[in-house]
Write a protein that holds these residues in place. Structure first.
Motif, PDB file in Angstrom:
ATOM      1  N   ILE A  87      -0.020   5.682  -1.291  1.00  0.00           N
ATOM      2  CA  ILE A  87       0.110   6.922  -0.514  1.00  0.00           C
ATOM      3  C   ILE A  87       0.246   8.087  -1.483  1.00  0.00           C
ATOM      4  N   ASP A  94       3.902  12.167   3.164  1.00  0.00           N
ATOM      5  CA  ASP A  94       3.360  10.998   3.859  1.00  0.00           C
ATOM      6  C   ASP A  94       4.154   9.743   3.528  1.00  0.00           C
ATOM      7  N   ARG A  95       4.673   9.657   2.301  1.00  0.00           N
ATOM      8  CA  ARG A  95       5.532   8.524   1.944  1.00  0.00           C
ATOM      9  C   ARG A  95       6.812   8.542   2.768  1.00  0.00           C
ATOM     10  N   LEU A 132      -2.044   5.738   7.257  1.00  0.00           N
ATOM     11  CA  LEU A 132      -0.777   5.189   6.791  1.00  0.00           C
ATOM     12  C   LEU A 132      -0.799   3.663   6.903  1.00  0.00           C
ATOM     13  N   TYR A 181       6.059   7.488   6.302  1.00  0.00           N
ATOM     14  CA  TYR A 181       5.910   6.034   6.389  1.00  0.00           C
ATOM     15  C   TYR A 181       7.281   5.353   6.390  1.00  0.00           C
ATOM     16  N   ASP A 206       0.808  -1.216   0.000  1.00  0.00           N
ATOM     17  CA  ASP A 206       0.000   0.000   0.000  1.00  0.00           C
ATOM     18  C   ASP A 206       0.844   1.271   0.000  1.00  0.00           C
ATOM     19  N   TYR A 207       2.154   1.110   0.112  1.00  0.00           N
ATOM     20  CA  TYR A 207       3.049   2.270   0.000  1.00  0.00           C
ATOM     21  C   TYR A 207       2.773   3.039  -1.287  1.00  0.00           C
TER      22      TYR A 207
END
Length: 279
Positions: free
Chosen positions: A193, A198-199, A248, A202, A189-190
């Motif tokens: 994003i 936000d990446r 996230l 994470y 699910d990366y």
């Protein structure tokens, strides 16, 4: 007497499309430190210092490689790692179809996406890193390298290669990271994003929290590690929004306004998501 014949031919390239992925991997040093820009079009040299660690990132005229450009890295090293897991021979030069890359990394498939892939490869080739992170504290050596060594879009059929394949040669240090197990599994699910920041958040949570129940970090230290160029107060605002959304992969996020701390909780170690906000 050896039971195996000597290898007569050196593997010149590795075809990534033949490998089905069961998991994705990211390179550890680039997860902890900001090798990649959060915004496109950045043509300024960036310098990051954290304790004894220094990272200097230099762009070419196309600008710094971005966190979204890094998807090429993740795609390639994930395919190589999968092959190593079943004892297949690999190479620093990897060939893949744009279509497989787009599907694997959750991208829209269009003419514009194909054009952007070429610009991505340009930025990866043109961005260089100078750092001391690969050496012990007792040493003062620094190392310089590009994010990829070279790339080529193959528009004609060459042996086993199909029309339209992309050929990328990895830098030696990244190739060695595979053999030295300097990779971490990341969530599929990366690629879902949406925001660059936000990446990065994470990646930092995955690197530092890992499989622990939680990980805490001061807001200013997290701001530094992301490589964000926004003001700290704006970064704080964005962290609060992310804490409210809490979508996230793998981790929930909390912000403690009293201590100005950010806390990541491992979803797998908690029966319920902790959506706790401090006033």
């Amino acid at each position: 007497m050896n039971t195996l014949k000597p290898r007569k031919h050196r593997l010149e390239f590795f075809i990534a499309d033949n490998i089905e992925l069961s998991s994705f991997r990211d390179e550890i040093a680039s997860m902890e430190h900001p090798f990649f820009a959060l915004k496109g079009g950045n043509t300024k040299t960036r310098e990051y210092r954290n304790g004894n660690i220094t990272v200097i990132v230099k762009p070419n005229s196309d600008g710094l490689a971005t966190i979204f450009d890094k998807d090429v890295w993740i795609y390639v090293i994930s395919k190589l790692q999968e092959s190593m897991n079943v004892n297949q021979e690999i190479s620093k030069t990897v060939c893949f179809t744009p279509y497989d890359f787009f599907v694997t990394t959750n991208r829209t498939i269009s003419g514009r996406t194909y054009q952007e892939l070429e610009r991505t490869l340009d930025r990866l080739k043109g961005t260089t890193i100078k750092t001391n992170i690969f050496y012990s504290k007792r040493k003062q050596e620094i190392i310089g390298f590009g994010l990829i060594d070279s790339w080529q879009i193959l528009e004609e059929k060459k042996g086993k290669l199909d029309i339209g394949m992309v050929k990328v040669t990895l830098p030696d240090w990244l190739y060695q990271a595979l053999h030295k197990k300097r990779l971490l599994k990341i969530s599929p699910d990366y690629f879902r994003i949406r925001k660059a920041i936000d990446r990065r958040i994470y990646e930092i949570a995955r690197k530092h929290c890992g499989i622990q129940s939680y990980f805490s970090i001061t807001l200013d230290k997290l701001h530094l590690k992301t490589g964000s160029t926004s003001l700290l107060k704006m970064f704080r605002h964005n962290i609060k929004k992310l804490a409210n959304t809490n979508d996230l992969p793998d981790y929930t996020i909390r912000y403690d306004s009293v201590e100005d701390m950010v806390i990541f909780d491992n979803r797998k170690n908690n029966l319920k998501d902790k959506k706790i906000n401090f006033n």
